[in-house]
Design an enzyme around this catalytic site. Sequence first.
Site, PDB file in Angstrom:
ATOM      1  N   HIS A 148      16.670  -6.580 -68.326  1.00 35.86           N
ATOM      2  CA  HIS A 148      17.059  -7.693 -69.322  1.00 35.86           C
ATOM      3  C   HIS A 148      16.021  -8.528 -69.481  1.00 35.86           C
ATOM      4  O   HIS A 148      15.521  -9.081 -70.483  1.00 35.86           O
ATOM      5  CB  HIS A 148      18.432  -8.427 -69.058  1.00 35.86           C
ATOM      6  CG  HIS A 148      18.743  -9.599 -69.860  1.00 35.86           C
ATOM      7  ND1 HIS A 148      19.707  -9.392 -70.768  1.00 35.86           N
ATOM      8  CD2 HIS A 148      18.237 -10.997 -70.030  1.00 35.86           C
ATOM      9  CE1 HIS A 148      19.816 -10.620 -71.350  1.00 35.86           C
ATOM     10  NE2 HIS A 148      18.965 -11.541 -70.890  1.00 35.86           N
ATOM     11  N   GLU A 149      15.504  -9.088 -67.991  1.00 37.17           N
ATOM     12  CA  GLU A 149      14.400 -10.032 -68.147  1.00 37.17           C
ATOM     13  C   GLU A 149      13.079  -9.351 -68.553  1.00 37.17           C
ATOM     14  O   GLU A 149      12.293 -10.236 -69.436  1.00 37.17           O
ATOM     15  CB  GLU A 149      14.337 -10.572 -66.679  1.00 37.17           C
ATOM     16  CG  GLU A 149      15.390 -11.732 -66.268  1.00 37.17           C
ATOM     17  CD  GLU A 149      15.845 -12.511 -67.461  1.00 37.17           C
ATOM     18  OE1 GLU A 149      14.695 -13.236 -68.114  1.00 37.17           O
ATOM     19  OE2 GLU A 149      16.955 -12.983 -67.647  1.00 37.17           O
ATOM     20  N   HIS A 152      12.644  -9.563 -72.151  1.00 37.09           N
ATOM     21  CA  HIS A 152      12.207 -10.737 -72.834  1.00 37.09           C
ATOM     22  C   HIS A 152      10.670 -10.845 -72.686  1.00 37.09           C
ATOM     23  O   HIS A 152      10.009 -11.095 -73.480  1.00 37.09           O
ATOM     24  CB  HIS A 152      12.552 -11.812 -72.171  1.00 37.09           C
ATOM     25  CG  HIS A 152      14.220 -12.375 -72.405  1.00 37.09           C
ATOM     26  ND1 HIS A 152      14.523 -12.414 -73.715  1.00 37.09           N
ATOM     27  CD2 HIS A 152      14.987 -12.465 -71.520  1.00 37.09           C
ATOM     28  CE1 HIS A 152      15.857 -12.620 -73.677  1.00 37.09           C
ATOM     29  NE2 HIS A 152      16.476 -12.806 -72.373  1.00 37.09           N
TER      30      HIS A 152
END
Length: 234
Positions: A148-149, A152
């Site tokens: 998920h990170e 980003h």
Amino acid sequence: MLKFIVLSVLLATSAFATPLTTGFQCGSIAHPDGVVAAQERISASFIKVMNTYFQQIRLSFTVKSIRRIGATYNVVHGAADGNAVEQQLKYNHQGDAKTLNIYTVGEKPNLDYAGWSSFPWDYQKNPMNDGIVVDYNTLPGGAYYMVHEVGHWVGLLHTFEGGCNGGDYVDDTPAEASAADGCPVGRDTCPAPGADPIDNMMDYSNDACKTRFTPGQYSRLAQMVYNYRGINLY
């Protein structure tokens, strides 16, 4: 003294004849054996899971080397997004826009999130701030959280960005009024067509629920890393 670990990682894509150097910073555990444990958790579990999602667009990560740096308890357990402690950690930043720096830290009281990431379009104005910070206690089970990170870091926003107005700039992720919790199958919080994308890696559903990025997200991240990180996935 507690320690956090700085890893150097290779970020390789099939579009290049040679791999691209990346920095991957990971961190601290109080127990003396924690350094080895953290290394094993990163190199084996996290890298394997992350590549499962990003190799589909010919982006892959491998561990290159490890650099260990001593840090005080206040540094290891005091980092928060944008604070002075985070800036102190990031004095150790290595590499260029193609370099993924990941810093692992201990849990900080009163924080309701386990980590955060910079975005590719922020690199030019503040290169030293580029990278990801994550609570080492989430690893190795939090490998999906790390995906998920990294999402980003390559330019993806939350699926619930902008609520029902939509704001992630991706056409094939239905609008979502707010972040999902758990795995609420059939959740539909917006009047626009399509149920909430609770199975998407950029939502806040639990790990078992999140299974994919969409073709639109892969298209966006390819554009973002090309524009801002000089990585050509086309």
